[in-house]
Design a protein around this motif. Structure first.
Motif, PDB file in Angstrom:
ATOM      1  N   ASP A 171       0.815  -1.214   0.000  1.00  0.00           N
ATOM      2  CA  ASP A 171       0.000   0.000   0.000  1.00  0.00           C
ATOM      3  C   ASP A 171       0.849   1.264   0.000  1.00  0.00           C
ATOM      4  OD1 ASP A 171      -2.301  -1.508   0.016  1.00  0.00           O
ATOM      5  OD2 ASP A 171      -2.436  -1.530   2.204  1.00  0.00           O
ATOM      6  N   ASP A 172       2.007   1.210   0.600  1.00  0.00           N
ATOM      7  CA  ASP A 172       2.872   2.382   0.732  1.00  0.00           C
ATOM      8  C   ASP A 172       3.985   2.306  -0.321  1.00  0.00           C
ATOM      9  OD1 ASP A 172       4.042   4.695   1.706  1.00  0.00           O
ATOM     10  OD2 ASP A 172       5.217   3.619   3.204  1.00  0.00           O
ATOM     11  N   THR A 173       3.691   2.737  -1.548  1.00  0.00           N
ATOM     12  CA  THR A 173       4.670   2.637  -2.639  1.00  0.00           C
ATOM     13  C   THR A 173       5.246   3.988  -3.040  1.00  0.00           C
ATOM     14  OG1 THR A 173       2.911   2.711  -4.278  1.00  0.00           O
ATOM     15  CG2 THR A 173       3.695   0.537  -3.605  1.00  0.00           C
ATOM     16  N   GLU A 174       5.193   4.944  -2.133  1.00  0.00           N
ATOM     17  CA  GLU A 174       5.771   6.252  -2.432  1.00  0.00           C
ATOM     18  C   GLU A 174       7.292   6.125  -2.539  1.00  0.00           C
ATOM     19  OE1 GLU A 174       6.406  10.574  -0.315  1.00  0.00           O
ATOM     20  OE2 GLU A 174       4.657   9.400   0.213  1.00  0.00           O
ATOM     21  N   ILE A 175       7.839   6.631  -3.627  1.00  0.00           N
ATOM     22  CA  ILE A 175       9.279   6.542  -3.852  1.00  0.00           C
ATOM     23  C   ILE A 175       9.955   7.785  -3.289  1.00  0.00           C
ATOM     24  CG2 ILE A 175      11.086   6.459  -5.605  1.00  0.00           C
ATOM     25  CD1 ILE A 175       9.117   4.932  -7.368  1.00  0.00           C
ATOM     26  N   GLN A 176      10.978   7.577  -2.503  1.00  0.00           N
ATOM     27  CA  GLN A 176      11.749   8.680  -1.941  1.00  0.00           C
ATOM     28  C   GLN A 176      13.203   8.505  -2.352  1.00  0.00           C
ATOM     29  OE1 GLN A 176      11.189   8.732   2.287  1.00  0.00           O
ATOM     30  NE2 GLN A 176       8.992   9.023   2.136  1.00  0.00           N
ATOM     31  N   ILE A 177      13.825   9.604  -2.729  1.00  0.00           N
ATOM     32  CA  ILE A 177      15.231   9.568  -3.119  1.00  0.00           C
ATOM     33  C   ILE A 177      16.056  10.068  -1.942  1.00  0.00           C
ATOM     34  CG2 ILE A 177      16.975  10.459  -4.692  1.00  0.00           C
ATOM     35  CD1 ILE A 177      14.732  10.711  -6.787  1.00  0.00           C
ATOM     36  N   ALA A 178      16.982   9.242  -1.486  1.00  0.00           N
ATOM     37  CA  ALA A 178      17.845   9.601  -0.364  1.00  0.00           C
ATOM     38  C   ALA A 178      19.154  10.160  -0.898  1.00  0.00           C
ATOM     39  CB  ALA A 178      18.109   8.392   0.511  1.00  0.00           C
ATOM     40  N   ASP A 179      19.629  11.227  -0.276  1.00  0.00           N
ATOM     41  CA  ASP A 179      20.892  11.833  -0.667  1.00  0.00           C
ATOM     42  C   ASP A 179      21.905  11.536   0.436  1.00  0.00           C
ATOM     43  OD1 ASP A 179      22.960  13.320  -1.637  1.00  0.00           O
ATOM     44  OD2 ASP A 179      21.891  15.222  -1.674  1.00  0.00           O
ATOM     45  N   PHE A 180      22.825  10.609   0.155  1.00  0.00           N
ATOM     46  CA  PHE A 180      23.784  10.168   1.158  1.00  0.00           C
ATOM     47  C   PHE A 180      25.145  10.847   1.018  1.00  0.00           C
ATOM     48  CE2 PHE A 180      20.835   6.563   0.868  1.00  0.00           C
ATOM     49  CZ  PHE A 180      20.464   6.491   2.196  1.00  0.00           C
ATOM     50  N   GLN A 232      28.174  13.121   1.630  1.00  0.00           N
ATOM     51  CA  GLN A 232      28.639  13.746   2.864  1.00  0.00           C
ATOM     52  C   GLN A 232      28.779  15.262   2.703  1.00  0.00           C
ATOM     53  OE1 GLN A 232      29.152  12.212   5.831  1.00  0.00           O
ATOM     54  NE2 GLN A 232      28.255  10.417   4.868  1.00  0.00           N
ATOM     55  N   ASP A 233      29.405  15.674   1.645  1.00  0.00           N
ATOM     56  CA  ASP A 233      29.665  17.092   1.437  1.00  0.00           C
ATOM     57  C   ASP A 233      29.111  17.483   0.071  1.00  0.00           C
ATOM     58  OD1 ASP A 233      30.547  19.677   1.411  1.00  0.00           O
ATOM     59  OD2 ASP A 233      32.654  19.191   1.757  1.00  0.00           O
ATOM     60  N   LYS A 234      27.939  18.067   0.061  1.00  0.00           N
ATOM     61  CA  LYS A 234      27.262  18.378  -1.191  1.00  0.00           C
ATOM     62  C   LYS A 234      28.002  19.437  -2.005  1.00  0.00           C
ATOM     63  CE  LYS A 234      22.800  17.127   0.652  1.00  0.00           C
ATOM     64  NZ  LYS A 234      21.494  17.544   1.044  1.00  0.00           N
ATOM     65  N   GLU A 235      28.751  20.323  -1.342  1.00  0.00           N
ATOM     66  CA  GLU A 235      29.461  21.388  -2.056  1.00  0.00           C
ATOM     67  C   GLU A 235      30.626  20.839  -2.881  1.00  0.00           C
ATOM     68  OE1 GLU A 235      28.547  24.777   1.316  1.00  0.00           O
ATOM     69  OE2 GLU A 235      30.600  24.323   0.762  1.00  0.00           O
ATOM     70  N   LYS A 236      31.225  19.726  -2.468  1.00  0.00           N
ATOM     71  CA  LYS A 236      32.380  19.177  -3.177  1.00  0.00           C
ATOM     72  C   LYS A 236      31.975  18.248  -4.327  1.00  0.00           C
ATOM     73  CE  LYS A 236      35.593  19.470   0.660  1.00  0.00           C
ATOM     74  NZ  LYS A 236      36.531  18.744   1.519  1.00  0.00           N
ATOM     75  N   GLN A 237      30.692  17.945  -4.447  1.00  0.00           N
ATOM     76  CA  GLN A 237      30.225  17.064  -5.505  1.00  0.00           C
ATOM     77  C   GLN A 237      30.123  17.843  -6.825  1.00  0.00           C
ATOM     78  OE1 GLN A 237      29.680  13.794  -5.226  1.00  0.00           O
ATOM     79  NE2 GLN A 237      30.319  13.869  -3.112  1.00  0.00           N
ATOM     80  N   PRO A 238      30.484  17.223  -7.935  1.00  0.00           N
ATOM     81  CA  PRO A 238      30.339  17.903  -9.228  1.00  0.00           C
ATOM     82  C   PRO A 238      28.858  18.108  -9.529  1.00  0.00           C
ATOM     83  CG  PRO A 238      30.939  15.614  -9.557  1.00  0.00           C
ATOM     84  CD  PRO A 238      31.006  15.890  -8.074  1.00  0.00           C
ATOM     85  N   PRO A 239      28.528  19.168 -10.261  1.00  0.00           N
ATOM     86  CA  PRO A 239      27.116  19.423 -10.576  1.00  0.00           C
ATOM     87  C   PRO A 239      26.571  18.330 -11.495  1.00  0.00           C
ATOM     88  CG  PRO A 239      28.532  20.926 -11.781  1.00  0.00           C
ATOM     89  CD  PRO A 239      29.417  20.158 -10.825  1.00  0.00           C
ATOM     90  N   HIS A 240      25.283  18.063 -11.346  1.00  0.00           N
ATOM     91  CA  HIS A 240      24.630  17.050 -12.167  1.00  0.00           C
ATOM     92  C   HIS A 240      24.360  17.624 -13.553  1.00  0.00           C
ATOM     93  CE1 HIS A 240      24.028  14.137  -8.991  1.00  0.00           C
ATOM     94  NE2 HIS A 240      23.667  15.123  -8.200  1.00  0.00           N
ATOM     95  N   LYS A 241      24.655  16.848 -14.573  1.00  0.00           N
ATOM     96  CA  LYS A 241      24.337  17.241 -15.940  1.00  0.00           C
ATOM     97  C   LYS A 241      22.911  16.844 -16.242  1.00  0.00           C
ATOM     98  CE  LYS A 241      29.039  16.743 -17.556  1.00  0.00           C
ATOM     99  NZ  LYS A 241      29.938  16.062 -18.473  1.00  0.00           N
ATOM    100  N   GLN A 242      22.191  17.714 -16.933  1.00  0.00           N
ATOM    101  CA  GLN A 242      20.807  17.415 -17.283  1.00  0.00           C
ATOM    102  C   GLN A 242      20.641  17.288 -18.766  1.00  0.00           C
ATOM    103  OE1 GLN A 242      17.937  19.870 -15.410  1.00  0.00           O
ATOM    104  NE2 GLN A 242      18.923  19.762 -13.423  1.00  0.00           N
TER     105      GLN A 242
END
Length: 58
Positions: free
Chosen positions: A37-46, A48-58
């Motif tokens: 019944d509970d099929t809501e999809i959630q995206i987890a962001d694991f 550690q340091d979001k500022e050091k991650q390269p930007p996502h290409k779209q």
């Protein structure tokens, strides 16, 4: 002398069977999730340091 061909073929056969079994189990788990019944999809962001991650290409 060991029968390397027989050893190899036995290994390949068992690996293939294992992959098939794992695929079947994964599909069964996915069906259980979809049927729940509970099929809501959630995206987890694991990250550690979001500022050091390269930007996502779209």
């Amino acid at each position: 002398m060991p029968d390397y061909k027989k050893m190899y073929l036995t290994l390949v056969d068992e690996v293939s069977n294992t992959i098939d079994r794992l695929t079947a189990v994964l599909q069964k788990a996915e069906e259980i999730y979809i049927e729940s019944d509970d099929t809501e999809i959630q995206i987890a962001d694991f990250r550690q340091d979001k500022e050091k991650q390269p930007p996502h290409k779209q």
